[in-house]
Design an enzyme around this catalytic site. Sequence first.
Site, PDB file in Angstrom:
ATOM      1  CB  SER A 161      -0.497  -0.121   1.351  1.00  0.00           C
ATOM      2  OG  SER A 161      -1.921   1.772   1.221  1.00  0.00           O
ATOM      3  CG  ASP A 256      -6.542  -3.057  -3.747  1.00  0.00           C
ATOM      4  OD1 ASP A 256      -7.218  -2.247  -3.662  1.00  0.00           O
ATOM      5  OD2 ASP A 256      -5.715  -3.146  -3.253  1.00  0.00           O
ATOM      6  CG  HIS A 288      -5.403  -1.983  -0.198  1.00  0.00           C
ATOM      7  ND1 HIS A 288      -4.872  -2.677  -0.682  1.00  0.00           N
ATOM      8  CD2 HIS A 288      -5.041  -1.622   0.858  1.00  0.00           C
ATOM      9  CE1 HIS A 288      -3.949  -1.730  -0.531  1.00  0.00           C
ATOM     10  NE2 HIS A 288      -3.598  -1.332   0.168  1.00  0.00           N
TER      11      HIS A 288
END
Length: 315
Positions: A161, A256, A288
């Site tokens: 991320s 995601d 995610h």
Amino acid sequence: MESEMLYDLSPVVRLYKDGRVERLEGTEIVPPSLDEKTGVQSKDVVISSDSAVSARLYIPKAAICSLRKLPILVYYHGGGFIVQTAWSPAYHNYLNALVAEANVIAVSINYRKAPEAPLPAAYDDSWTALKWVASHSAGNGPEEWLNSHANLKKVFLAGDSAGANIINNMGIRFGEEKLSGIEVPGVMMVHPYFWGNEPLPSETTDPMKRSFAVMFWHAASPATTGCDDPLINPAMDPRLSGLSWKKVLVCVAGKDMLRHRGWYYKEILSKSGWSGVVEEMESPGEDHDFHLFNPNCDNAVKLMKRLVCFMNEVK
């Protein structure tokens, strides 16, 4: 009188106009340990007292008594630059498992977070940490584990991320500032946090979801020009062709919201004139950072194996 809210980013964080920050996740921490399940030893170190950069180091306990030098994995955690730490249980457990599986030494970076320390603080701290790792190249750096047991010609970077976003930024900076002392044969970007003002084909056009993404970025980087800022949209960065990494693995998750940006990053890298190799892996049906919160599921096991193979491919 209750303070007015600036950004309601529930269920992650709430930011108030008086500067108060209410983190709704990512606040739990665990101490370093000898993990009996994996045989991995960890400890915390201060990298720079000036900017409060620290790290959690991980090493297979068996390596401490061995003369063999192990590759280094520098890890940058996710959390949108606002939540989570290197001490979070999910990251601690994942790094224990990854270090054991890959037989590497990991340096998990704890960088300053927004909004108390808005971007570029996280980038600057991440660069400071990389320079700290490089300071061990002659075997006389501040950390004995790296002096005695680390192979600085095999330094991999990984992050999820926001951590994957950091790796892109480090690659541009590495190319510009020519950091010596380490060699980076490859980097792993898991569910990279990139965005843009205009939706990509097949990307969500839901106004609520896109608004949430915009607010999150502005909360982390108040001085930003918006979501076409090169820091969040690498397609807008004229320096992308100078990315110094030789090999990049981009991992995305099928459900995601950021999935399309991961595929797009591969596309723009390939078209930019960059001379490296980019590979992609998709975990179908997953969301995610699923691997951190459900590390034993089939797709998480496959992802772990892909990361380990990526590091082991370099002889």
